[in-house]
Design a protein around this motif. Structure first.
Motif, PDB file in Angstrom:
ATOM      1  N   THR A   1      13.658  -8.573  -0.022  1.00  0.00           N
ATOM      2  CA  THR A   1      12.447  -8.878  -0.772  1.00  0.00           C
ATOM      3  C   THR A   1      11.727  -7.616  -1.209  1.00  0.00           C
ATOM      4  O   THR A   1      11.860  -6.556  -0.584  1.00  0.00           O
ATOM      5  CB  THR A   1      11.509  -9.772   0.081  1.00  0.00           C
ATOM      6  N   ASP A   2      10.964  -7.745  -2.272  1.00  0.00           N
ATOM      7  CA  ASP A   2      10.100  -6.658  -2.715  1.00  0.00           C
ATOM      8  C   ASP A   2       8.910  -6.558  -1.776  1.00  0.00           C
ATOM      9  O   ASP A   2       8.420  -7.579  -1.255  1.00  0.00           O
ATOM     10  CB  ASP A   2       9.612  -6.897  -4.147  1.00  0.00           C
ATOM     11  N   VAL A   3       8.462  -5.329  -1.553  1.00  0.00           N
ATOM     12  CA  VAL A   3       7.388  -5.078  -0.594  1.00  0.00           C
ATOM     13  C   VAL A   3       6.451  -3.993  -1.109  1.00  0.00           C
ATOM     14  O   VAL A   3       6.767  -3.265  -2.046  1.00  0.00           O
ATOM     15  CB  VAL A   3       7.949  -4.647   0.785  1.00  0.00           C
ATOM     16  N   THR A   4       5.318  -3.907  -0.442  1.00  0.00           N
ATOM     17  CA  THR A   4       4.417  -2.772  -0.604  1.00  0.00           C
ATOM     18  C   THR A   4       4.334  -2.059   0.740  1.00  0.00           C
ATOM     19  O   THR A   4       4.547  -2.669   1.799  1.00  0.00           O
ATOM     20  CB  THR A   4       3.007  -3.201  -1.059  1.00  0.00           C
ATOM     21  N   PHE A   5       4.050  -0.773   0.688  1.00  0.00           N
ATOM     22  CA  PHE A   5       3.956   0.062   1.880  1.00  0.00           C
ATOM     23  C   PHE A   5       2.536   0.569   1.998  1.00  0.00           C
ATOM     24  O   PHE A   5       1.990   1.142   1.045  1.00  0.00           O
ATOM     25  CB  PHE A   5       4.917   1.253   1.781  1.00  0.00           C
ATOM     26  N   VAL A   6       1.929   0.357   3.177  1.00  0.00           N
ATOM     27  CA  VAL A   6       0.541   0.733   3.406  1.00  0.00           C
ATOM     28  C   VAL A   6       0.481   1.643   4.626  1.00  0.00           C
ATOM     29  O   VAL A   6       0.950   1.278   5.705  1.00  0.00           O
ATOM     30  CB  VAL A   6      -0.329  -0.521   3.652  1.00  0.00           C
ATOM     31  N   ARG A   7      -0.073   2.817   4.463  1.00  0.00           N
ATOM     32  CA  ARG A   7      -0.246   3.735   5.593  1.00  0.00           C
ATOM     33  C   ARG A   7      -1.166   3.070   6.605  1.00  0.00           C
ATOM     34  O   ARG A   7      -2.218   2.546   6.251  1.00  0.00           O
ATOM     35  CB  ARG A   7      -0.839   5.054   5.079  1.00  0.00           C
ATOM     36  N   ASP A   8      -0.743   3.033   7.870  1.00  0.00           N
ATOM     37  CA  ASP A   8      -1.529   2.342   8.896  1.00  0.00           C
ATOM     38  C   ASP A   8      -1.251   2.963  10.252  1.00  0.00           C
ATOM     39  O   ASP A   8      -0.207   2.728  10.853  1.00  0.00           O
ATOM     40  CB  ASP A   8      -1.177   0.855   8.902  1.00  0.00           C
ATOM     41  N   ASP A   9      -2.183   3.745  10.745  1.00  0.00           N
ATOM     42  CA  ASP A   9      -2.014   4.365  12.056  1.00  0.00           C
ATOM     43  C   ASP A   9      -2.882   3.689  13.126  1.00  0.00           C
ATOM     44  O   ASP A   9      -3.085   4.225  14.197  1.00  0.00           O
ATOM     45  CB  ASP A   9      -2.290   5.869  12.000  1.00  0.00           C
ATOM     46  N   SER A  10      -3.350   2.487  12.824  1.00  0.00           N
ATOM     47  CA  SER A  10      -4.279   1.809  13.735  1.00  0.00           C
ATOM     48  C   SER A  10      -3.612   1.233  14.972  1.00  0.00           C
ATOM     49  O   SER A  10      -4.310   0.849  15.916  1.00  0.00           O
ATOM     50  CB  SER A  10      -5.037   0.708  12.988  1.00  0.00           C
ATOM     51  N   HIS A  11      -2.289   1.145  14.992  1.00  0.00           N
ATOM     52  CA  HIS A  11      -1.575   0.561  16.126  1.00  0.00           C
ATOM     53  C   HIS A  11      -0.497   1.494  16.668  1.00  0.00           C
ATOM     54  O   HIS A  11       0.498   1.037  17.244  1.00  0.00           O
ATOM     55  CB  HIS A  11      -0.920  -0.766  15.698  1.00  0.00           C
ATOM     56  N   ASP A  12      -0.653   2.787  16.484  1.00  0.00           N
ATOM     57  CA  ASP A  12       0.430   3.717  16.816  1.00  0.00           C
ATOM     58  C   ASP A  12       0.905   3.623  18.266  1.00  0.00           C
ATOM     59  O   ASP A  12       2.109   3.678  18.522  1.00  0.00           O
ATOM     60  CB  ASP A  12       0.049   5.160  16.475  1.00  0.00           C
ATOM     61  N   ASP A  13      -0.001   3.470  19.221  1.00  0.00           N
ATOM     62  CA  ASP A  13       0.438   3.377  20.614  1.00  0.00           C
ATOM     63  C   ASP A  13       1.267   2.112  20.842  1.00  0.00           C
ATOM     64  O   ASP A  13       2.312   2.151  21.509  1.00  0.00           O
ATOM     65  CB  ASP A  13      -0.755   3.415  21.569  1.00  0.00           C
TER      66      ASP A  13
ATOM     67  N   ALA B   1       5.246  13.892  14.398  1.00  0.00           N
ATOM     68  CA  ALA B   1       5.651  13.983  12.985  1.00  0.00           C
ATOM     69  C   ALA B   1       6.014  12.609  12.429  1.00  0.00           C
ATOM     70  O   ALA B   1       5.678  12.279  11.288  1.00  0.00           O
ATOM     71  CB  ALA B   1       6.821  14.947  12.823  1.00  0.00           C
ATOM     72  N   ALA B   2       6.711  11.793  13.228  1.00  0.00           N
ATOM     73  CA  ALA B   2       7.065  10.442  12.776  1.00  0.00           C
ATOM     74  C   ALA B   2       5.842   9.530  12.777  1.00  0.00           C
ATOM     75  O   ALA B   2       5.655   8.734  11.847  1.00  0.00           O
ATOM     76  CB  ALA B   2       8.167   9.862  13.655  1.00  0.00           C
ATOM     77  N   ARG B   3       5.008   9.651  13.794  1.00  0.00           N
ATOM     78  CA  ARG B   3       3.782   8.824  13.850  1.00  0.00           C
ATOM     79  C   ARG B   3       2.924   9.043  12.612  1.00  0.00           C
ATOM     80  O   ARG B   3       2.247   8.121  12.160  1.00  0.00           O
ATOM     81  CB  ARG B   3       2.982   9.148  15.105  1.00  0.00           C
ATOM     82  N   ALA B   4       2.962  10.233  12.061  1.00  0.00           N
ATOM     83  CA  ALA B   4       2.166  10.545  10.865  1.00  0.00           C
ATOM     84  C   ALA B   4       2.673   9.804   9.623  1.00  0.00           C
ATOM     85  O   ALA B   4       2.020   9.855   8.585  1.00  0.00           O
ATOM     86  CB  ALA B   4       2.172  12.051  10.612  1.00  0.00           C
ATOM     87  N   THR B   5       3.806   9.108   9.739  1.00  0.00           N
ATOM     88  CA  THR B   5       4.371   8.384   8.591  1.00  0.00           C
ATOM     89  C   THR B   5       4.379   6.875   8.812  1.00  0.00           C
ATOM     90  O   THR B   5       5.059   6.151   8.075  1.00  0.00           O
ATOM     91  CB  THR B   5       5.802   8.853   8.296  1.00  0.00           C
ATOM     92  N   THR B   6       3.632   6.361   9.775  1.00  0.00           N
ATOM     93  CA  THR B   6       3.652   4.938  10.060  1.00  0.00           C
ATOM     94  C   THR B   6       3.210   4.142   8.840  1.00  0.00           C
ATOM     95  O   THR B   6       2.139   4.365   8.288  1.00  0.00           O
ATOM     96  CB  THR B   6       2.725   4.604  11.245  1.00  0.00           C
ATOM     97  N   LEU B   7       4.078   3.215   8.430  1.00  0.00           N
ATOM     98  CA  LEU B   7       3.787   2.351   7.290  1.00  0.00           C
ATOM     99  C   LEU B   7       3.864   0.895   7.705  1.00  0.00           C
ATOM    100  O   LEU B   7       4.805   0.481   8.378  1.00  0.00           O
ATOM    101  CB  LEU B   7       4.801   2.598   6.164  1.00  0.00           C
ATOM    102  N   ARG B   8       2.871   0.125   7.282  1.00  0.00           N
ATOM    103  CA  ARG B   8       2.938  -1.327   7.413  1.00  0.00           C
ATOM    104  C   ARG B   8       3.628  -1.839   6.154  1.00  0.00           C
ATOM    105  O   ARG B   8       3.291  -1.447   5.042  1.00  0.00           O
ATOM    106  CB  ARG B   8       1.533  -1.905   7.536  1.00  0.00           C
TER     107      ARG B   8
END
Length: 121
Positions: free
Chosen positions: A75-87, A110-117
């Motif tokens: 499916t087509d998707v959108t990617f949203v930067r979201d660091d609110s649930h990193d732990d 470095a990877a946590r800095a790229t978390t995408l919902r």
């Protein structure tokens, strides 16, 4: 934005890998790349193990849209930067993929800095 239905999210979550392809500015898709993914609080998350240097991640940053394929769902998707649930995302990666060195990389700063919902388009 719409939400994943529970059957779609369960199918994606059950799969060990997710293929992600960003849209180019002209609307065509880049070459799909395999990434690890997790579901936390009914949301789908992905990260770049190479941090901001990951080619697929740089592509996603250009348009914010693309396509995923996992668990029989394409499916087509959108990617949203979201660091609110990193732990919680770190814990989900460890629960799903174990405690090896690859998980150490996907949970590193470095990877946590790229978390995408990932949201269905």
């Amino acid at each position: 934005m719409s939400d994943w239905n529970s059957a779609e999210l369960a199918a994606i979550d059950a799969d060990g890998e997710l293929r992600v392809a960003a849209h180019r500015p002209d609307g065509t898709l880049r070459t799909p790349r395999i990434v690890w993914h997790v579901v936390v609080d009914d949301h789908l998350y992905i990260r770049s193990v190479r941090g901001t240097d990951g080619a697929w991640y740089r592509g996603v940053q250009r348009t914010g849209t693309g396509q995923i394929d996992s668990g029989g769902i394409r499916t087509d998707v959108t990617f949203v930067r979201d660091d609110s649930h990193d732990d919680a995302i770190d814990a989900a990666y460890r629960a799903k993929y174990g405690d090896g060195s690859a998980v150490d990389h996907i949970t590193a700063p470095a990877a946590r800095a790229t978390t995408l919902r990932v949201e269905p388009a």
